[in-house]
Write an enzyme that holds these catalytic residues in place. Structure first.
Site, short mmCIF file in Angstrom:
data_model
loop_
_atom_site.label_atom_id
_atom_site.label_comp_id
_atom_site.label_asym_id
_atom_site.label_seq_id
_atom_site.Cartn_x
_atom_site.Cartn_y
_atom_site.Cartn_z
CB CYS A 53 -6.88 -4.99 -0.01
SG CYS A 53 -5.17 -5.15 -0.56
CB CYS A 167 -1.27 -3.48 5.24
SG CYS A 167 -1.75 -5.21 4.94
#
Length: 248
Positions: A53, A167
């Site tokens: 992440c 992302c």
């Protein structure tokens, strides 16, 4: 990872109970990620952890490395390869609110985009579209169009030729993003979207060089949320050879 280390047993940990990270404060993200990975490390005893992440990595990577006694690999926006391959020097980055504002991104920009320009746009709604696609649902093209339009608002000379997917959800939408960019918004056909997946896999392979793997069970996915959140993803998980689903 499946291609690079096909024999390595993998646990995919999905913190659905903690989402969305991109809207939390830096302190909240750092405390949650460090605490969660600490508890998971005690239970599963992994030989390496990857924070898959961008938001969590840019905020909590150093703290997690202080907590865990195993190698920890982070995920950072692929600004360097974008800058090295851009022909115009104008690079875009799509990410969550938490990622696009991080000093870590400022440092990457200062180091690798010295003679160019980095355009940033927070597009958290793309996360929901990626999750929908994973579940076999539709992708809302208008959401993708809004993200790309927001990115190039400051591209007055129309030189944008590289877009960093900052992302780890966003690469799931790469095909749709290319289609919308080229066919709906008239961006150049050779525009490229970049993410850091291959570089991260290479780093993990390097850190595990020479180690052997013994499989004691199936690859697993665990979630901090309700088990139903992963049940809906079972077909997608099976495509990555993840067969067992558990609640953490």
């Amino acid at each position: 990872m499946r291609r690079a280390l096909p024999d390595a047993p993998i646990i995919l940990a999905a913190d659905y109970a903690g989402l969305p990270y991109g809207k939390k404060t830096e302190a909240e993200v750092a405390a949650r990620v460090a605490g969660l990975l600490g508890r998971m490390s005690e239970r599963y005893e992994p030989r390496l952890a990857c924070i898959a992440c961008n938001t969590a990595s840019t905020i909590a990577l150093d703290m997690v490395r202080d907590v865990l006694e195993i190698p920890v690999v982070g995920t950072v926006p692929a600004i360097k390869p974008a800058a090295l391959t851009s022909k115009t020097g104008v690079i875009g980055m799509l990410g969550t609110q938490g990622t696009v504002r991080q000093p870590y991104v400022d440092r990457l920009e200062a180091e690798f985009v010295q003679d160019g320009k980095l355009l940033r746009f927070a597009a958290p709604d793309l996360v929901d579209e990626a999750e929908s696609k994973l579940r076999g649902g539709p992708v809302n093209r208008s959401v993708l169009e809004a993200a790309l339009e927001g990115l190039r608002e400051n591209d007055h000379e129309m030189k944008l030729d590289r877009i960093v997917l900052g992302c780890t959800h966003f690469p799931l939408l790469e095909d749709e993003l290319i289609d919308v960019a080229v066919n709906d918004l008239g961006m150049p056909p050779d525009i490229r979207f970049l993410d850091g997946a291959e570089g991260i896999a290479r780093r993990i392979v390097h850190l595990l060089d020479g180690q052997t793997f013994e499989r004691s069970g199936p690859n697993r996915a665990v979630t901090t949320g309700s088990i139903e959140t992963l049940e809906a993803l079972r077909p997608a998980l099976k495509s990555y050879k993840i067969d067992q689903i558990d609640q953490f």
